[in-house]
Design an enzyme around this catalytic site. Structure first.
Site, PDB file in Angstrom:
ATOM      1  N   THR A  57     -15.979 -26.185   3.545  1.00 30.59           N
ATOM      2  CA  THR A  57     -15.291 -26.679   4.740  1.00 30.59           C
ATOM      3  C   THR A  57     -14.377 -27.874   4.429  1.00 30.59           C
ATOM      4  OG1 THR A  57     -17.485 -26.315   5.677  1.00 30.59           O
ATOM      5  CG2 THR A  57     -15.775 -27.005   7.190  1.00 30.59           C
ATOM      6  N   ARG A 112     -16.604 -29.923  -3.136  1.00 29.02           N
ATOM      7  CA  ARG A 112     -17.455 -31.105  -3.053  1.00 29.02           C
ATOM      8  C   ARG A 112     -18.668 -30.878  -3.945  1.00 29.02           C
ATOM      9  NH1 ARG A 112     -18.056 -33.150   3.022  1.00 29.02           N
ATOM     10  NH2 ARG A 112     -15.808 -32.974   2.921  1.00 29.02           N
ATOM     11  N   SER A 120     -15.572 -37.096   1.409  1.00 27.09           N
ATOM     12  CA  SER A 120     -15.623 -37.472   2.817  1.00 27.09           C
ATOM     13  C   SER A 120     -16.745 -38.464   3.129  1.00 27.09           C
ATOM     14  CB  SER A 120     -15.748 -36.205   3.656  1.00 27.09           C
ATOM     15  OG  SER A 120     -15.582 -36.507   5.002  1.00 27.09           O
ATOM     16  N   HIS A 121     -17.692 -38.028   3.945  1.00 25.93           N
ATOM     17  CA  HIS A 121     -18.769 -38.907   4.403  1.00 25.93           C
ATOM     18  C   HIS A 121     -19.987 -38.850   3.495  1.00 25.93           C
ATOM     19  CE1 HIS A 121     -18.870 -34.864   5.908  1.00 25.93           C
ATOM     20  NE2 HIS A 121     -20.180 -34.950   5.806  1.00 25.93           N
ATOM     21  N   ASP A 125     -15.573 -42.907   8.445  1.00 31.51           N
ATOM     22  CA  ASP A 125     -16.308 -42.412   7.273  1.00 31.51           C
ATOM     23  C   ASP A 125     -15.573 -42.752   5.969  1.00 31.51           C
ATOM     24  OD1 ASP A 125     -14.211 -40.584   7.398  1.00 31.51           O
ATOM     25  OD2 ASP A 125     -15.436 -38.936   6.638  1.00 31.51           O
ATOM     26  N   ASP A 131     -13.474 -41.352   3.906  1.00 29.30           N
ATOM     27  CA  ASP A 131     -12.035 -41.142   3.727  1.00 29.30           C
ATOM     28  C   ASP A 131     -11.243 -41.335   5.020  1.00 29.30           C
ATOM     29  OD1 ASP A 131     -13.241 -38.871   4.773  1.00 29.30           O
ATOM     30  OD2 ASP A 131     -11.694 -37.548   4.010  1.00 29.30           O
ATOM     31  N   ASP A 135     -11.405 -40.047   8.169  1.00 31.73           N
ATOM     32  CA  ASP A 135     -11.033 -39.059   9.187  1.00 31.73           C
ATOM     33  C   ASP A 135     -12.069 -38.932  10.300  1.00 31.73           C
ATOM     34  OD1 ASP A 135     -12.812 -37.802   7.539  1.00 31.73           O
ATOM     35  OD2 ASP A 135     -11.562 -36.038   7.131  1.00 31.73           O
ATOM     36  N   ARG A 136     -13.279 -39.464  10.092  1.00 28.37           N
ATOM     37  CA  ARG A 136     -14.291 -39.391  11.154  1.00 28.37           C
ATOM     38  C   ARG A 136     -14.402 -40.710  11.906  1.00 28.37           C
ATOM     39  NH1 ARG A 136     -19.616 -36.029   9.330  1.00 28.37           N
ATOM     40  NH2 ARG A 136     -18.503 -34.163   8.687  1.00 28.37           N
ATOM     41  N   GLU A 177     -14.183 -32.072  16.791  1.00 31.00           N
ATOM     42  CA  GLU A 177     -15.434 -31.432  16.399  1.00 31.00           C
ATOM     43  C   GLU A 177     -16.590 -32.368  16.750  1.00 31.00           C
ATOM     44  OE1 GLU A 177     -14.870 -28.818  12.558  1.00 31.00           O
ATOM     45  OE2 GLU A 177     -14.515 -30.913  12.110  1.00 31.00           O
ATOM     46  N   GLU A 178     -17.759 -31.771  16.964  1.00 28.02           N
ATOM     47  CA  GLU A 178     -18.931 -32.577  17.300  1.00 28.02           C
ATOM     48  C   GLU A 178     -19.317 -33.521  16.167  1.00 28.02           C
ATOM     49  OE1 GLU A 178     -21.767 -32.042  15.278  1.00 28.02           O
ATOM     50  OE2 GLU A 178     -20.501 -30.576  14.273  1.00 28.02           O
ATOM     51  N   SER A 179     -18.829 -33.242  14.968  1.00 29.90           N
ATOM     52  CA  SER A 179     -19.229 -34.005  13.786  1.00 29.90           C
ATOM     53  C   SER A 179     -18.382 -35.271  13.631  1.00 29.90           C
ATOM     54  CB  SER A 179     -19.116 -33.129  12.556  1.00 29.90           C
ATOM     55  OG  SER A 179     -17.804 -32.588  12.460  1.00 29.90           O
ATOM     56  N   LYS A 192      -8.115 -34.740  10.928  1.00 24.31           N
ATOM     57  CA  LYS A 192      -8.645 -35.620  11.963  1.00 24.31           C
ATOM     58  C   LYS A 192      -8.364 -37.065  11.554  1.00 24.31           C
ATOM     59  CE  LYS A 192     -13.119 -34.633   9.918  1.00 24.31           C
ATOM     60  NZ  LYS A 192     -13.721 -33.331   9.712  1.00 24.31           N
ATOM     61  N   ARG A 251     -27.755 -26.138  10.435  1.00 25.00           N
ATOM     62  CA  ARG A 251     -27.439 -27.009  11.563  1.00 25.00           C
ATOM     63  C   ARG A 251     -27.743 -26.261  12.863  1.00 25.00           C
ATOM     64  NH1 ARG A 251     -25.149 -30.927   8.660  1.00 25.00           N
ATOM     65  NH2 ARG A 251     -23.302 -30.589   7.388  1.00 25.00           N
TER      66      ARG A 251
HETATM   67  C1  G1P Z   1     -19.105 -30.697   8.303  1.00 25.35           C
HETATM   68  C2  G1P Z   1     -18.928 -30.727   9.806  1.00 25.35           C
HETATM   69  C3  G1P Z   1     -17.596 -30.115  10.165  1.00 25.35           C
HETATM   70  C4  G1P Z   1     -16.472 -30.813   9.412  1.00 25.35           C
HETATM   71  C5  G1P Z   1     -16.766 -30.836   7.932  1.00 25.35           C
HETATM   72  C6  G1P Z   1     -15.739 -31.654   7.160  1.00 25.35           C
HETATM   73  O1  G1P Z   1     -19.088 -29.371   7.857  1.00 25.35           O
HETATM   74  O2  G1P Z   1     -19.972 -30.062  10.464  1.00 25.35           O
HETATM   75  O3  G1P Z   1     -17.410 -30.210  11.544  1.00 25.35           O
HETATM   76  O4  G1P Z   1     -15.255 -30.174   9.624  1.00 25.35           O
HETATM   77  O5  G1P Z   1     -18.052 -31.392   7.693  1.00 25.35           O
HETATM   78  O6  G1P Z   1     -15.720 -32.989   7.580  1.00 25.35           O
HETATM   79  P1  G1P Z   1     -20.416 -28.503   7.601  1.00 25.35           P
HETATM   80  O7  G1P Z   1     -21.246 -29.247   6.579  1.00 25.35           O
HETATM   81  O8  G1P Z   1     -21.145 -28.419   8.897  1.00 25.35           O
HETATM   82  O9  G1P Z   1     -19.906 -27.180   7.122  1.00 25.35           O
HETATM   83 ZN    ZN Z   2     -14.111 -37.481   6.065  1.00 25.55          ZN
END
Ligand code: G1P
Ligand code: ZN
Length: 539
Positions: free
Chosen positions: A17, A21, A112-113, A276, A278, A280-281, A362-364, A375, A494
């Site tokens: 996604t 990583r 990312s996070h 986060d 990078d 974007d969150r 997104e909820e995340s 984002k 999830r």
């Molecule tokens: C997670 C989040 C998703 C987001 C992604 C990248 O992905 O749930 O909304 O776009 O990180 O930041 P997931 O680990 O659920 O596939």
């Molecule tokens: Zn990020």
């Protein structure tokens, strides 16, 4: 001098996604990073005349990766690289630089996070000329090539000094080192009413922004403290560190604990936010008050008229299927487009490019708009501050008024982590197979109206994606199940819960969702299959 180095392929370079990583140590294996970059270059094909932007969130291995990347780009015939000073660029700032300079693509080195450091994670995000991360058709091709790669090209030279702004050359390739913050600030000034925000802080409004020792620290200091006049010290953990100072740079109630504790204390600022790794969150907090990302998207959308860049109207709004349906009600009320897509920002890109949506989320903890194709954490914070400045209301008042108008979607996400890939895959497969038989069955008082995989037909490129399974109940509640696509090892399941109420607005989400969470465990046989009776992370 250009060297061609023989290599043997790795077989695990499939992007998820959020790009590729991996554990940092996996990325640091001999030729691992080089193989992957060469696979992308080979996928693109002829690199002559091509311009890319590159940077990262500053995590461990960022500096080494950037040097390798520069030398490989020069050896492969790339015409020009635009690089953030010292190798830093946030994901949203990178998308902006890419679009502004009409480059052919962009590379942001970030997981990312996910935690950083030698024992943390490292990642590569690859965007094409759209400014957004590449679609699955391209990531599939890169993956195929990575499994067969036999050699890569690299320029043999000393490391390039990327600490000074300016232009230099490596072989025939131009390297332009830029201030990664300047363009970003200019863009934000065009979107929001900075004068109104300055007035807000002049009146004594207080905020705390937690940059979590990651990339947004310098952006936040420049914007919130230096330009808008928030008190010095409003931005905490502002110094980007290779291991994020041991923090897990994910802005949620679990990992941004220090900020959450502060905002729930009697010393709390008027407004709290975190970004986060990078940038974007985002997480939004008021005094002793938390806004779910799903509600945040709905509230921003409902208030679009307050922002100069959107005051003339917005096309529509998109949300991932797992995100609550709160924004759907807003879209209906405003009579704007509404789209539900699979998880992952890249699904919004086609919708933005074709003027179907302006906002998405997104909820995340991800919210953004079509100003870029990623984002954008600081954008969301500025949007919230603008609503506060224009309405004179607190975060809590704004949110509660919103619920009063539209009703409330109680929402929680449960993550079951560290599960073997096989157990995760089998659980999802078996659940998918039994979905049709669940109709009309009742679990813990909730009766199932429909249960089906979530299938998305992209209205622009007509591709079809299946992502997750959704159980719909007769009272409007929903459970979404899906496997994470961003983990660096094993599987994470999830489970997303949502329950709508028009009148009961001030309950504890844990109470409101208790029975639904029990139903979720039973329906997917989570304890039996994973041995877990509780989620590892609840957000
Ligand atoms: C997670 C989040 C998703 C987001 C992604 C990248 O992905 O749930 O909304 O776009 O990180 O930041 P997931 O680990 O659920 O596939
Ligand atoms: Zn990020």
């Amino acid at each position: 001098m250009i060297k061609t180095i023989a290599t043997t392929p790795y077989t695990d370079q499939k992007m998820g996604t959020g790009g590729l990583r991996k554990k940092t140590k996996v990325m640091m294996q001999p030729n691992y990073f080089e193989n992957f970059i060469q696979s992308i270059f080979n996928t693109i094909g002829d690199l002559r005349g091509k311009v890319f932007i590159v940077g990262g969130d500053g995590r461990f291995f960022n500096d080494i990766a950037i040097q390798k990347f520069i030398k490989m780009a020069a050896a492969n015939g790339v015409a020009k690289l635009i690089i953030g000073q010292n190798g830093f660029v946030s994901t949203p700032a990178g998308s902006n630089i890419l679009l502004k300079n009409h480059t052919d693509g962009g590379f942001v080195f970030s997981a990312s996070h996910n935690p950083g450091g030698e024992n943390g994670d490292f990642g590569v995000k690859y965007a094409n000329a759209t400014g957004g991360q590449v679609p699955t058709s391209i990531t599939d091709k890169i993956y195929q090539i990575s499994k067969e790669i036999k050699e890569f090209k690299i320029y043999e030279s000393d490391d390039i000094d990327i600490s000074k702004i300016g232009t230099q050359k490596l072989g025939d390739m131009i390297i332009e080192v830029i201030d990664p913050i300047k363009d970003y600030v200019e863009m934000m000034e065009k979107i929001f009413d900075f004068e109104a925000l300055k007035q807000l802080f002049k009146k004594g409004f207080t905020m705390r922004f937690d940059a979590m020792n990651a990339v947004t620290g310098p952006y936040a200091i420049r914007i919130f403290e230096e330009i808008l006049g928030a008190a010095k010290g409003s931005v905490v953990h502002a110094q980007p560190l290779p291991d994020f100072g041991g923090l897990h740079p994910d802005p949620n109630l679990v990992y941004a604990k220090e900020l959450v504790d502060f905002m729930y204390s009697d010393q709390a600022a008027d407004f709290g936010a975190a970004n986060d790794g990078d940038g974007d969150r985002n997480m939004i907090l008021g005094k002793k008050f938390f806004v779910t990302p799903s509600d945040s998207l709905a509230i921003l959308t409902d208030n679009y008229k307050l922002i100069p860049a959107y005051a003339n109207g917005i096309y529509g709004v998109g949300k991932s299927a797992a995100t609550s349906t709160a924004v759907a009600r807003v879209a209906k009320a405003h009579n704007i487009g509404y789209y539900e897509v699979p998880t992952g920002w890249k699904y919004f890109v086609n919708l933005m490019d074709s003027n179907r949506i302006t906002f998405c989320g997104e909820e995340s903890f991800g919210t953004g708009s079509s100003h870029i194709r990623e984002k954008d954490g600081i954008w969301a914070v500025l949007f919230w501050l603008s609503i506060i400045a224009k309405t004179g209301k607190s975060v809590e008042e704004i949110t509660k008024e919103h619920w009063g108008k539209y009703g409330r979607s109680y929402y929680m996400r449960f993550d079951f982590e560290g599960i073997s890939t096989e157990v995760g895959d089998t659980l999802m497969k078996d659940l998918e197979n039994k979905l049709p038989s669940l109709k009309d069955k009742t679990f813990e008082g909730f009766t199932i109206e429909k249960a089906a995989p979530f299938i998305y037909n992209d209205p622009v490129d007509h591709s079809t994606t299946q992502n997750g399974l959704i159980v719909y109940f007769t009272d409007g509640s929903r459970i979404v199940y899906r496997l994470s696509g961003t983990g660096s090892s094993g599987a994470t399941i999830r489970v997303y819960l949502e329950r709508y109420s028009l009148k009961d607005l001030n309950q504890d989400p844990r109470d409101m969702l208790q029975n639904l969470s029990k139903a979720a465990m039973i329906i997917a046989e989570i304890p039996e299959r994973t041995g877990k009776h509780q989620a590892d992370v609840v957000t």
